[in-house]
Design a protein around this motif. Structure first.
Motif, short mmCIF file in Angstrom:
data_model
loop_
_atom_site.label_atom_id
_atom_site.label_comp_id
_atom_site.label_asym_id
_atom_site.label_seq_id
_atom_site.Cartn_x
_atom_site.Cartn_y
_atom_site.Cartn_z
N ARG A 74 -0.64 -42.72 25.55
CA ARG A 74 0.06 -43.68 24.69
C ARG A 74 0.21 -43.16 23.27
N TYR A 75 -0.69 -42.25 22.88
CA TYR A 75 -0.78 -41.88 21.47
C TYR A 75 -0.43 -40.42 21.20
N THR A 76 0.20 -39.77 22.15
CA THR A 76 0.54 -38.35 21.96
C THR A 76 1.36 -38.13 20.69
N LEU A 77 2.42 -38.89 20.54
CA LEU A 77 3.28 -38.72 19.36
C LEU A 77 2.59 -39.19 18.09
N GLN A 78 1.81 -40.25 18.21
CA GLN A 78 1.10 -40.76 17.04
C GLN A 78 0.10 -39.73 16.51
N ASN A 81 1.84 -37.18 14.52
CA ASN A 81 2.29 -37.66 13.22
C ASN A 81 1.15 -37.89 12.23
N ASN A 373 11.20 -44.26 17.31
CA ASN A 373 9.87 -44.84 17.13
C ASN A 373 9.48 -45.75 18.28
N ILE A 376 7.26 -44.32 21.02
CA ILE A 376 5.82 -44.17 20.79
C ILE A 376 5.16 -45.44 21.30
N TYR A 379 3.14 -47.60 18.85
CA TYR A 379 3.59 -47.33 17.49
C TYR A 379 3.21 -48.46 16.55
N TYR A 508 10.32 -44.64 28.29
CA TYR A 508 10.32 -44.09 26.94
C TYR A 508 10.97 -42.71 26.94
N GLU A 510 11.53 -39.74 24.67
CA GLU A 510 10.97 -39.23 23.43
C GLU A 510 12.06 -38.89 22.42
#
Length: 592
Positions: A74-78, A81, A373, A376, A379, A508, A510
């Motif tokens: 769930r938090y790969t992109l977070q 960042n 966004n 994510i 997010y 989702y 990406e």
């Protein structure tokens, strides 16, 4: 790249200096508190303080020459960042556990410290098992290194305890204690340790305000086989009136009195090794106390809502549905789009909820993600990430409320201006999975993973999927994420009538857009003997502009039209004017 990288570098350096002082090679810091909570009081946001990562699940492992932030898909992109790649590696915790990472990166003979209040015996065993073929050892620490170094760490909360009315709970606290005490006695135990705050709140019919989003009292307890209860809680939180309501069989003790009370125990003690801090196991062992490892006995009965709790849940969702419809109507008015951002949309939804005096607070931090966004999964818009909502795109809003006396959780995905055909098709596939689960009939004894595929199949038919569970349990004016009920590929718990669960498939892409559709459903007895089905209790329309009606079967279309009529009937008494006209028009668009 996150801001304040120098700040996080300095903190990491100080941790390493402290490790050297204590003759340790490394340190493990999970994202939790002493009560294994999801939402933390400010003092317990240790992982965010050290690394900058603010996800609701994860861990940091610090060695002298390297460090890592671990969290799930769930938090790969977070993580990308928020975490400075020059300071920390990042990895998927579902593929690389803390133990596996240590086995790969720590050196022979390393001594790795851990806080005895932040890990359960089950978690420590898992790490030790991964290190079994190494000479790396885990070292229990009485004081968390972050607490040593965090100069302006916030104070622990002291919010007052309130009574959750028996007429809403459906049973008195005394009845609940006697029911669980009978189980303790049947297991041959003298007492049961309760360490989960929501279990204690449910058992005693109390609520609090020690953390945001969940009305919890941070505390521990010992329930005895005779039904009496030792409650280890900051006594400043408990008024004389609340203490009197609890009665003489609930004895109040300060948290620092736990050791003495444990030393006075005799016989066998029931303890959930998957949820209690390992400090308790170590204390029991020091006292020569026998332990029986069983699941927290409050988890299942708490998840099965009484008939009065179910009514409270339905009422809360009607309240919430009114706010959601006002918000969706507001989004539909193009004049409102000027200057609109993710945060301003979130604030507007909150303002609609606050129009209702029964609304108390959000049940979790709102996810308001536009375009990329929205992909994510968890997010959270910040002043740095806050995107303008303009042009063509999709806005995903996942939000919920704590009402008196129910908890809500809903996701709606809305097209801003004109969606693409790809977006419409993928939204419709998510909707088809959502409908398939909502309309499911299944035999008693079914576990979550046995029906999870229903929600994923329309996406899988075209090679797509989503990297999160389909459904989680929800409390009754308690935690929005509750144990026992779970619909996912790993859901092993039996679904039972009275459970309140989310139904939230998604997709989702990406960098481009996210789609999720979420309602809450109550498990209830089916029309046929030994069968169960779902009752949808969330009331809010789906975005008609994102639905390709030609993709729906007759049964799917029939379900959608009936649900939409139910939404209108439930909410129209509280709506008027342009908002009511808009809702009626949205529903009419689904008539073929």
């Amino acid at each position: 790249m996150p801001e304040n990288t120098t700040q996080y570098q300095g903190r990491l350096e100080k941790i390493r200096q402290e490790l050297e002082k204590q003759e340790l090679s490394g340190f493990i810091l999970p994202r939790t508190d002493e009560f294994q909570g999801e939402f933390l009081a400010d003092y317990a946001e240790r992982l965010a303080w050290l690394s900058g990562f603010t996800g609701s699940a994860g861990a940091v492992v610090v060695l002298q020459d390297k460090a890592v932030v671990l969290s799930d898909g769930r938090y790969t992109l977070q993580m990308q960042n928020q975490v400075d790649g020059d300071l920390y590696m990042t990895d998927d915790s579902t593929k690389t556990s803390v133990g596996k990472w240590l086995e790969q990166h720590a050196e022979a003979g390393d001594r790795i410290g851990y806080d005895v209040w932040l890990f359960t015996p089950k978690q420590i065993k898992s790490i030790r098992d991964a290190l079994e073929e190494t000479s790396i050892t885990l070292v229990a620490m009485d004081r968390n290194l972050v607490d040593v170094l965090w100069d302006d760490q916030p104070a622990k909360p002291k919010q007052p305890v309130t009574i959750f009315p028996d007429e809403i709970a459906g049973r008195s606290a005394s009845e609940k204690r006697q029911d669980i005490a009978a189980q303790i006695k049947a297991q041959g135990c003298s007492a049961c340790l309760l360490s989960l705050s929501d279990s204690i709140c449910w058992l005693l019919n109390v609520r609090g305000g020690d953390v945001g989003y969940s009305p919890l009292v941070l505390s521990y307890g010992l329930l005895y086989a005779d039904g009496t209860f030792d409650w280890f809680v900051d006594e400043d939180k408990v008024s004389k009136e609340v203490a009197a309501a609890l009665g003489a069989d609930v004895r109040l003790y300060a948290l620092d009195q736990m050791g003495a009370r444990i030393a006075a125990l005799s016989g066998c003690v029931w303890m959930d090794r998957s949820s209690a801090p390992i400090w308790f196991e170590q204390a029991f062992k020091r006292g020569g106390i026998e332990m029986l490892n069983l699941d927290d006995p409050c988890i299942v009965p708490k998840s099965i809502k009484s008939t009065t709790e179910q009514e409270a849940v339905r009422t809360a969702h009607i309240h919430d549905g009114v706010a959601i419809v006002k918000f969706l109507h507001w989004l539909s008015v193009s004049d409102n789009h000027a200057g609109m951002s993710e945060i301003s949309a979130e604030e507007q939804l909150e303002s609609f909820r606050r129009e209702n005096p029964a609304y108390l607070e959000p049940s979790f931090p709102t996810i308001s993600g536009f375009a990329g966004n929205g992909a994510i999964v968890h997010y959270r818009a910040t002043p740095q990430s806050n995107a303008d909502i303009s042009g063509n795109g999709i806005l995903l809003v996942d939000s919920g409320g704590q009402y008196q006396w129910g908890t809500t959780d809903i996701t709606r995905t809305v097209a801003i201006n004109t969606p693409t055909q790809e977006q419409r098709e993928n939204y419709t596939r998510v909707l088809q999975g959502h409908i398939a689960l909502a309309d499911a009939h299944f035999p008693k004894g079914t576990i979550g993973k046995e029906i999870d595929a229903l929600a994923r199949q329309p996406l899988k038919d075209v090679g797509l999927d989503y990297a999160h569970g389909t459904g989680h349990g929800v409390g009754c004016y308690l935690c929005v994420h509750e144990g026992a009920a779970n619909i996912s590929p790993r859901g092993e718990k039996v679904l039972e009538a009275g459970m309140l669960i989310s139904n939230e498939p998604g997709y989702y892409k990406e960098g481009e857009y996210g789609i999720r559709i979420e309602n809450l459903v109550l498990v209830r007895d089916g029309e046929e003997t030994d069968m169960l089905q779902f009752e949808t209790v969330t009331y809010a329309p789906y975005d008609s502009s994102l639905i390709d009606l030609s993709m729906l079967s007759d049964l799917e279309l029939s379900w959608l039209q009936q649900y939409s009529q139910d939404v209108y009937q439930k909410l129209c008494p509280a709506l008027s004017g342009d908002v009511l006209a808009w809702l009626k028009n949205e529903i009419e668009k689904l008539t073929v």
